[in-house]
Each structure stands twice: as structure tokens, then as C-alpha cells.
Enzyme design. Structure first.
Site, mmCIF file in Angstrom:
data_model
loop_
_atom_site.group_PDB
_atom_site.id
_atom_site.type_symbol
_atom_site.label_atom_id
_atom_site.label_comp_id
_atom_site.label_asym_id
_atom_site.label_seq_id
_atom_site.Cartn_x
_atom_site.Cartn_y
_atom_site.Cartn_z
ATOM 1 N N GLU A 1 24.602 -8.459 45.896
ATOM 2 C CA GLU A 1 25.601 -8.710 46.940
ATOM 3 C C GLU A 1 27.002 -8.317 46.487
ATOM 4 O OE1 GLU A 1 24.642 -9.225 49.824
ATOM 5 O OE2 GLU A 1 22.575 -9.722 49.339
ATOM 6 N N GLY A 2 27.096 -7.277 45.695
ATOM 7 C CA GLY A 2 28.382 -6.841 45.150
ATOM 8 C C GLY A 2 28.608 -7.499 43.806
#
Length: 593
Positions: A441-442
Site C-alpha cells: 500500500e505504498g
């Protein structure tokens, strides 16, 4: 591994005493009509039971057996289908869903605590409903009425699950480079062709159908991220009567063999001319997907918290039972061959670090969740302020909580000593399962850049103002003289954060690289300062209610003192490294590395 115990008492303390969310809800008519204190307490109590009794017991075997792959089919670990069915039958898939389509409409303040309990019980299991909830949120906000009618009710019912398909082998963070194509068809649908990797819950046997939210580009799309559109692509077509139709040419090419979260299916998903339907507007897909990604980023932060809570519970039980050596100040249990390792300063350091950071993270998570509820259901200046604080704190929640979470699972392992490294006690599973939370998610480095460059610097510091204003108002309204021991260091931390922000922004005019070199330290500086704020709020409540439950509130106050004495000072070294600028990193030529 020690049995998991849901920390319901602390959760209720935060909800009703520290943040008084029921009073907040009463100012939000769209929310107040379907949520109240009694219902919320019942929900959390039941969630605690399913986490303790149904999900936690399957975690160990889920890790050992994992998911299996055969000819495009993924089979989940033993007990997962049964646990998922129990979860669905309890209505948990609908918890935060849109009430117009069968959801329960519970606020983020409640669903975030639900997520924590699932993650403490088993991160792998939590990912299946977690991805589904995020996809449903994107559909509810950006999908057409037709898409919502067709898909949302089935997602909320738990009949189907969902995934999000962003990453490609050559395009990770830089989504503008994706190659998956979407070709318009005469009937308004799109023909989707491409390959996606690292797709969590992309294929499994928990439900008959899986909806994939897919980023793709039309043939004439602009280059880069401005040319990305979002599509919903079901594994099986859905007939007009909502029965499943033909296979939609969506297949799993393989699954990844990972360090942790073995019971979560991480898939390569191939789209071979699959039929997809546009979500939102053409070339606006990234904005639509970010609705889900921001939801998931906070959820990933909560994964770090959940694992950290489990680590603390395991390590505390072990430390109280493990007998080794004697206290430096003399034997505490002379009738036994040795004292418990609770007498050793370094063990207490690790336990108190975990306790203070866990309780602080839970409070900060709930503070952010409350801002999200106001941003979603409020209006006027209150809504705008909450939206700004939520935007600022989303990358902090993801990166700060997962950095803390991983450190605390390692600390728990350290308390176990050699027993923490072997399979028997289960502590090493927490270390492996939590590690991914800092990556997906980053990555946390990307979160730090999002905070400093895209949020703080891009707004010239204005986005930080809302949070700091609220903290200053809290300090100004605190009249209890007992609070001085907490308010004064909090005031110093706020002043230092303001000065450090001004320094970075001024330096960035002639040294833009400082935004990259300072980002990680700056995010942690914001995190420790914000956590000091919520610890102040907890201390004030516990001072005022100490007589009602002395042991609970005295524990809070002792832990608050530990946080301010031993953890908040970490910000001072962060400030010094930030002020060192970019030269120590960029003056060294690549060939000298």
C-alpha cells in the site's frame, strides 16, 4: 503463543471517555440515526468473541499450511472457509457498508477497532474482508447506481469478495507506467487485457465470485497517471437475476511464496479480454482508487498495531512466568530459584515501550477515525478541518504504526530470547507477518514523501495548522494543574515541530533534496508529537476518573509518564538529523558506495 484477549476495556475507555464519540455522533445526523453507544458496545463485544474464539485459533495452522495453487485454483488454509462463513453469518462484512445497499453504516471509529481485533487475531484472515471493504467503499463513492445495485449488496452480504489490481511487474509506485489496456465496447463495457502482480485475495475458495478493481488505460489515454481509468471486473459475469454467468477470462497465473502472511493469497492475475465496467470517469481512475487506497493505508497501519498488541500480550505473559536470575536490588521472590524476568530493566524497557506505543497508537488511530467520520458525515468548517487532518494523518497512520508494530514484534521476540526464534511459541510468525505492512500500500518511504512533500510542503505548511491548532486549544483549555507534567513537554514538542517545519520549507527553496532526506524523520517527528497529544488527553481523563477504577487509571498515568520520559525525547534526535540537511547523503558519489 498466548491466547489473544481483545482489549475491550481500553477500547471503550477511548471511545466514551477520552473522545466522547457518542457526543460527536449526535452532531452528525446522517450517522446518529443508525449508531449509538449501546449498539456499538455490543458490536465490539461480539467482535472480540469472534476474533478470540474463531479467527485466532486458525492463525498458526494457516501460517504452517498456507494457501495452495493448482491449475489456476487457490485453496485456502484449513479452517479458513469455515471461519469466513462464520464471519459472514455474523454480518461483519456489512459493518461499515452503505445502509442503502444492505450495509450497517457503522462509523470508522467502530470499524477501526474491529479491524484491530481481526489483525491481532490473524493478519492473513483480516486481508480477505479488509480488501472487500475497501473495494466496496470505492464502488459506493464512485460507482454508478447500476454498479452499486449489482455488486454492493453481494459484497456486504459476504457472498462475494473483492481485490484491487494496481501493481504490474514494471510499475510499482509509478502507476503512470501501467500497460493494462481497456478497449471500449459497443454495449458500454470495456475489454480488459493485462497482467497484475502482488494481488492480495486475487483468487481463493472462500466465495464463488471475486470482483477485481482494475487500473487500466484506454487506447487514446493521456500519458502518465492522468490517463488511468478504474474498472470493476468480476471473475464471473453476473446475470440480470444476480446469478453467476460465464467465466470472465480472469485467471490466476501463480501465487507468491512469501516471508509471512502465508494464509493470504498473493496472486498474479491475468486479464485476457475480460469484460469490465467503468467506475467513475474516464482518466480519473487514480482518484477513485485512492478512495480505496487511503482506506487500506489506514487499515495497514492498524495491522501494525494489531500485531504489536498480540506481541505485547505474548511477551508479558512469558515475562511474568519466566524465571531467570535475580533483581539487581535483591531477590523479589526468595522462595523461588530465581526472579521472573520482569525484574530486569531491559525487559521492562521493552514491555513499557510496547505498552506505551500500543495504547498511544490505538488512541491516535481512533482520533484519526473520528476525523474521518466528521469528514464523511459533517458539514461546514468542521467537515473541512476534519478532512484536512485526516489527509495529513493518513500517511502517518500507515507508516508510523507499521514501523512501531514491526519494532514491537521484534521486541516481543527479544523478550522470549531463544524461544522467540523457534516455531513453538509463535512469536516469530508475528515478526514475519508484520514485515510486509511497511512495504505494501505504498512503502513507508513513499508515505513519508507524501506527508512532507505532497501534504506539508505543497500546502506551505497550512495542512499542518489544523492539527496543531487543535492541540493548542486542548492545552489552553486544560486547567488541571496535575497536567503540567504532560502539557509542558507537549507544548515544547509542538513548538519544535513548527520550527522544524519552517526550517525544512525554507531550506527546500535552494535544496529540494532535503524533502527526501528529511521525510522519514519528519514523519516520525509528527507521529511522536501527535501521540503525545492523545496521551495528554488520556492522562487528563484518568486524573479525573482515578477514584472510579484506580488500577486501570493508575496504569494509564504510569504509562503516560513513561511515554513522556522515555519515548517523546526521541523527537530530539529526529530534529537533529533533519537539520543535517541533504549533504551527508548526496555529497557522496554513486561510485563510492
Amino acid at each position: 503463543m498466548a491466547e489473544y484477549h481483545a482489549p475491550l476495556k481500553d477500547m471503550n475507555y477511548l471511545l466514551w471517555d477520552v473522545f466522547a464519540v457518542d457526543k460527536v455522533w449526535s452532531t452528525l445526523p446522517k450517522l446518529a440515526e443508525h449508531v449509538d453507544k449501546e449498539t456499538s458496545q455490543a458490536i465490539l463485544s461480539e467482535c472480540g468473541k469472534i476474533a478470540e474464539q474463531v479467527i485466532a485459533p486458525i492463525s498458526r495452522e494457516g501460517d504452517e499450511v498456507g494457501v495452495s495453487f493448482d491449475s489456476g485454483k487457490v485453496t485456502t488454509a484449513p479452517g479458513y472457509k469455515e471461519a469466513f462463513q462464520t464471519y459472514v453469518e455474523g454480518g461483519w462484512s456489512a459493518l461499515g457498508g452503505d445502509v442503502e445497499y444492505g450495509g450497517m453504516g457503522m462509523p470508522k471509529a467502530i470499524t477501526s477497532l474491529h479491524e484491530e481485533m481481526l489483525c491481532s487475531a490473524d493478519i492473513s484472515f483480516s486481508l480477505y474482508p479488509g480488501l472487500t471493504a475497501g473495494a466496496a467503499l470505492s464502488l459506493a463513492k464512485h460507482g454508478s447506481d447500476e454498479l452499486k445495485e449489482r455488486y454492493l449488496t453481494r459484497l456486504y452480504a459476504g457472498d462475494w469478495t473483492a481485490s484491487m489490481c494496481l501493481t504490474e511487474a514494471h510499475a510499482g509506485t509509478d502507476l503512470g507506467m501501467i500497460r493494462t489496456k481497456a478497449v471500449p465496447q459497443a454495449d458500454g463495457s470495456y475489454n480488459i487485457t493485462g497482467n497484475k502482480i502482488f494481488i492480495t485475495a486475487g483468487e481463493h475458495d472462500l466465495t464463488d465470485n471475486i470482483l477485481h478493481l482494475v487500473l487500466a488505460k484506454l487506447p487514446d489515454a493521456p500519458a502518465g497517471p492522468k490517463g488511468i481509468s478504474l474498472f470493476v471486473v468480476p471473475k464471473y459475469q453476473v446475470n440480470d437475476d444476480e446469478s453467476l454467468g460465464e467465466f470472465n477470462h480472469v485467471s490466476c497465473g501463480s501465487i507468491e511464496h512469501k516471508m509471512g502472511i502465508h494464509a493470504s493469497a498473493t496472486c498474479v492475475i491475468n486479464f485476457d479480454g475480460a469484460t469490465g465496467f467503468l467506475v467513475g470517469e474516464v482518466n480519473k481512475g487514480l482518484a477513485c482508487m485512492f478512495t480505496m487506497m487511503n482506506f487500506e493505508r489506514i487499515g495497514v497501519g492498524i495491522q501494525g498495531l494489531g500485531a504489536s498488541v498480540r506481541s505485547y500480550q505474548n511477551a508479558l505473559e512469558y515475562a511474568k512466568d519466566r524465571l531467570q536470575s535475580r533483581s539487581l536490588s535483591g531477590a523479589k521472590t526468595p522462595d523461588k530459584p530465581a526472579d521472573s524476568i520482569m525484574v530486569h530493566g531491559d525487559v521492562r524497557r521493552m514491555l513499557l515501550n510496547m505498552k506505551a506505543l500500543n495504547e498511544g497508537s490505538r488512541a491516535l488511530s481512533l482520533y484519526i477515525a473520528n476525523q474521518l467520520d466528521i469528514a464523511t458525515y459533517g458539514e461546514g468548517e468542521a467537515q473541512k478541518s476534519a478532512e484536512a487532518i485526516a489527509a495529513l494523518m493518513t500517511p502517518v497512520a500507515k507508516a508510523f504504526f507499521t514501523d512501531i508494530g514491526f519494532d514491537n514484534t521484534v521486541a516481543g521476540q527479544q523478550i522470549f530470547g531463544g524461544h522467540g526464534y523457534i516455531r513453538e511459541w509463535g512469536q516469530e510468525q508475528l515478526v514475519r507477518d508484520t514485515r510486509i505492512a511497511q512495504i505494501y500500500e505504498g512503502t513507508n518511504g513513499i508515505q513519508a514523501m507524501d506527508l512532507l512533500a505532497r501534504k506539508v510542503a505543497a500546502s506551505k505548511g497550512e495542512l499542518l495548522t489544523g492539527l496543531l491548532t487543535e492541540i493548542k486549544q486542548f492545552m489552553a483549555n486544560t486547567s488541571n494543574s496535575q497536567m503540567d507534567e504532560f502539557v509542558k513537554p507537549l507544548a515544547d514538542a509542538v513548538a519544535d515541530l513548527e520550527q522544524t517545519t519552517e526550517f525544512v520549507l525554507s531550506q527546500a527553496h535552494h535544496d529540494p533534496e532535503i524533502l527526501g532526506t528529511a521525510a522519514n524523520d519528519y514523519l516520525h517527528l509528527v507521529g511522536y508529537t501527535a501521540m503525545a497529544f492523545v496521551w495528554c488527553k488520556m492522562a487528563e481523563v484518568s486524573f479525573n476518573n482515578e477514584a472510579e477504577d484506580p488500577s486501570f487509571h493508575q496504569s494509564k498515568l504510569h504509562t503516560a509518564r513513561y511515554y513522556f520520559a522515555r519515548l517523546l525525547p526521541r523527537r530530539l534526535s529526529l530534529i537533529e538529523t533533519i537539520k543535517a540537511g541533504s549533504s551527508p547523503m548526496f555529497d557522496m558519489p554513486d561510485e563510492l558506495f
